[in-house]
Design a protein around this motif. Structure first.
Motif, short mmCIF file in Angstrom:
data_model
loop_
_atom_site.label_atom_id
_atom_site.label_comp_id
_atom_site.label_asym_id
_atom_site.label_seq_id
_atom_site.Cartn_x
_atom_site.Cartn_y
_atom_site.Cartn_z
N LYS A 80 1.27 -0.99 0.29
CA LYS A 80 -0.28 -0.36 -0.06
C LYS A 80 0.73 1.27 -0.01
N GLU A 81 1.91 1.28 -0.71
CA GLU A 81 2.97 2.64 -0.93
C GLU A 81 4.01 2.66 -0.18
N GLU A 82 3.83 1.79 1.35
CA GLU A 82 4.90 2.68 2.42
C GLU A 82 5.51 0.59 1.89
N LEU A 83 7.43 1.32 2.31
CA LEU A 83 8.02 0.58 2.01
C LEU A 83 8.90 0.10 3.84
N THR A 84 8.80 -0.72 3.57
CA THR A 84 9.47 -1.33 5.33
C THR A 84 10.62 -1.76 5.04
N ILE A 85 11.74 -0.93 5.17
CA ILE A 85 13.51 -2.65 5.38
C ILE A 85 13.38 -2.81 6.41
N ASP A 86 13.51 -4.42 6.99
CA ASP A 86 13.63 -5.12 8.40
C ASP A 86 15.08 -5.23 8.22
N LYS A 87 16.15 -5.36 7.02
CA LYS A 87 17.75 -5.87 7.66
C LYS A 87 17.90 -5.54 5.91
N TYR A 88 19.36 -5.08 6.27
CA TYR A 88 20.04 -4.91 5.27
C TYR A 88 21.62 -5.17 5.50
N ILE A 89 21.83 -6.19 4.33
CA ILE A 89 22.79 -7.23 4.77
C ILE A 89 23.97 -6.36 3.23
N THR A 90 25.74 -7.13 3.41
CA THR A 90 26.64 -6.67 2.54
C THR A 90 27.35 -8.10 1.97
N MET A 91 27.37 -8.52 1.69
CA MET A 91 28.52 -9.81 1.54
C MET A 91 29.51 -9.90 0.28
N LYS A 92 30.60 -10.36 0.68
CA LYS A 92 31.31 -10.30 -0.55
C LYS A 92 30.93 -11.35 -1.36
N THR A 93 30.97 -11.47 -3.14
CA THR A 93 30.61 -12.04 -4.47
C THR A 93 31.69 -13.21 -4.35
N PRO A 94 31.78 -14.81 -4.14
CA PRO A 94 32.57 -15.52 -3.95
C PRO A 94 33.66 -15.20 -5.16
N LYS A 95 35.24 -15.48 -5.19
CA LYS A 95 35.24 -15.24 -6.31
C LYS A 95 35.07 -15.77 -7.75
N GLY A 96 34.30 -15.11 -8.57
CA GLY A 96 34.23 -15.83 -9.87
C GLY A 96 33.16 -16.22 -9.74
N ALA A 97 31.88 -16.82 -9.44
CA ALA A 97 31.05 -16.83 -8.88
C ALA A 97 29.55 -16.16 -9.72
N VAL A 98 30.39 -15.05 -9.95
CA VAL A 98 29.35 -14.38 -10.48
C VAL A 98 30.11 -13.63 -11.64
N VAL A 99 29.88 -13.84 -13.16
CA VAL A 99 30.52 -12.66 -13.83
C VAL A 99 29.56 -12.12 -15.36
N ASP A 100 29.60 -10.99 -15.31
CA ASP A 100 29.03 -9.79 -16.09
C ASP A 100 27.52 -10.26 -15.66
N GLY A 101 27.13 -10.37 -14.02
CA GLY A 101 25.67 -11.18 -14.40
C GLY A 101 24.88 -11.98 -14.24
N GLU A 102 26.15 -13.23 -14.68
CA GLU A 102 25.89 -14.73 -15.09
C GLU A 102 26.43 -15.56 -14.08
N ILE A 103 25.56 -16.14 -13.31
CA ILE A 103 26.08 -16.94 -11.98
C ILE A 103 27.18 -18.53 -13.00
N LYS A 104 28.61 -18.19 -12.41
CA LYS A 104 29.30 -19.59 -12.82
C LYS A 104 29.85 -20.20 -12.00
N ARG A 105 29.51 -20.20 -10.52
CA ARG A 105 29.55 -21.39 -9.63
C ARG A 105 28.63 -21.04 -8.99
N SER A 106 28.56 -21.94 -9.50
CA SER A 106 26.20 -21.74 -8.25
C SER A 106 26.40 -22.19 -6.81
#
Length: 401
Positions: A80-106
């Protein structure tokens, strides 16, 4: 006939491995430019969204902005046009897991994400992914004015004239932008987004493995568009949304330049450059270890101090970025009969370099600001150690219109 796409989840063996299979489904006129072919109720045909509006549901989601170097995660709700954020997290992407938007090491990506979700007590059951890739095609084309049921066929024919691609490998979504009359013939100006099927399937598989119900797959420039319209629309003290405003996401591998006018995406381009260029410089010169490079950049680089040796080298890199950005803005101006970009909003990792906003203003002659805060959002998390501006893409993806 409309091309129909769907995904059906099938159990494959006793170990519980998952397999995705194509099945016919109507994906015409996908809402909000989200690729709703990835919706959860895959055993049933979706109701035609352009004819039947289902009541809005109160649904908590977990959304992922998956980049090649970092992943931003939020748990929240848009209702209903209200935005609520409970949690926000950052993490490092495993090296080589995502390349140009494509998952390579799922498997590595799944294991790391699963661990992070468990550690942070994530309870939401619906999953959203947003990303960007040079493989995602975004084009504006003119087509003859046709009835809705003929749109898909005509667009497929026309887009094939522009691009030598196999359309069976893409999910298409069409948005009508305007109607024009050319030589007494009515035409439709439409935006066509072609999303590679293999990338979409990768994110679908990931959400299923994380025991989440795939709700939507978004594209970053569309997520930003929703953010502008629903969160940032009252920030006229920083920029006027009626003007042409460039939102520039300065990531690790790519710099995304997205230009919006009157609250709508008007132009988008990706530059293959980013914070990794500076990281490599610092590591090659033995100034810092790889695991300490992010903090070092924020503490020690100042683009407004030109005589420090390290700043000289970093300015050379950023000058190259700015030159490419300038060419994109000039191309946009030429394409739109002199339409000027009135202001620039920067965000993402490299936007945090000290003096970046002032340096870009000086070089480009366009007022540049760094997005530092957010309004119109209820944050339930008491953790203020993270910079909220890092979450623009992923917060935008939570918004369902």
């Amino acid at each position: 006939m409309e091309r129909e796409n769907n995904y059906e989840l099938n159990k494959r063996n006793k170990e519980g491995n998952l397999k995705i299979k194509k099945k016919s489904i109507d994906i015409k006129k996908l809402m909000n430019m989200d690729l709703k072919a990835l919706k959860t109720k895959l055993s049933k045909r979706l109701k035609k969204a352009n004819k039947i509006r289902t009541p809005e549901k109160k649904r908590k989601v977990i959304a992922f902005d998956i980049g090649s170097s970092m992943i931003k995660i939020v748990e929240g709700m848009y209702y209903k046009e209200e935005l609520t954020i409970d949690k926000y997290i950052t993490m490092k992407t495993p090296k080589g897991a995502v390349v140009d938007g494509e998952i390579k090491r799922s498997e590595e990506l799944y294991n790391k994400l699963g661990q992070v979700l468990k550690e942070n007590g994530i309870k939401a059951k619906y999953g959203i992914c947003t990303t960007n890739s040079t493989l995602i095609i975004n084009r504006e084309i003119l087509i003859p004015r046709v009835e809705d049921e003929e749109m898909d066929t005509v667009v497929r024919y026309e887009i094939q004239q522009y691009l030598p691609i196999n359309l069976e490998d893409y999910i298409l979504q069409v948005q009508v932008l305007s109607e024009e009359e050319i030589n007494e013939s009515k035409k439709l100006n439409v935006r066509v987004i072609a999303y590679p099927d293999k990338i979409a399937r990768g994110y679908y598989d990931l959400l299923i493995k994380l025991d989440l119900r795939p709700y939507a797959l978004d594209v970053n420039y569309n997520a930003i568009n929703k953010f502008i319209n629903c969160v940032d629309k009252n920030n006229e003290y920083e920029y006027n949304p009626k003007d042409s405003v460039a939102f520039i996401d300065m990531g690790a591998s790519f710099i995304d330049v997205n230009i919006y006018k009157n609250g709508n995406l008007d132009f988008t381009r990706m530059i293959k450059a980013g914070g990794n260029d500076i990281d490599e410089l610092l590591i090659e010169q033995n100034l810092i270890k790889a695991e300490e490079v992010e903090g070092f950049k924020i503490r020690n680089i100042d683009l407004e101090e030109p005589f420090e040796p390290i700043n000289i080298h970093v300015r050379e890199i950023t000058d190259d970025w700015i030159e490419k950005i300038e060419k994109i803005i000039q191309f946009y101006k030429n394409k739109n009969m002199g339409e000027e970009v009135s202001s620039i909003v920067i965000f993402g990792g490299s936007s945090k370099l000290k003096g970046m906003d002032n340096y870009m203003t000086e070089k480009l002659g366009i007022k540049t600001i760094r997005r530092k805060g957010l309004s119109k959002i209820a944050f339930k998390s008491s953790d203020d150690s993270k910079r909220i501006d890092d979450f623009i893409n992923v917060i935008g993806s939570v918004i369902r219109l």
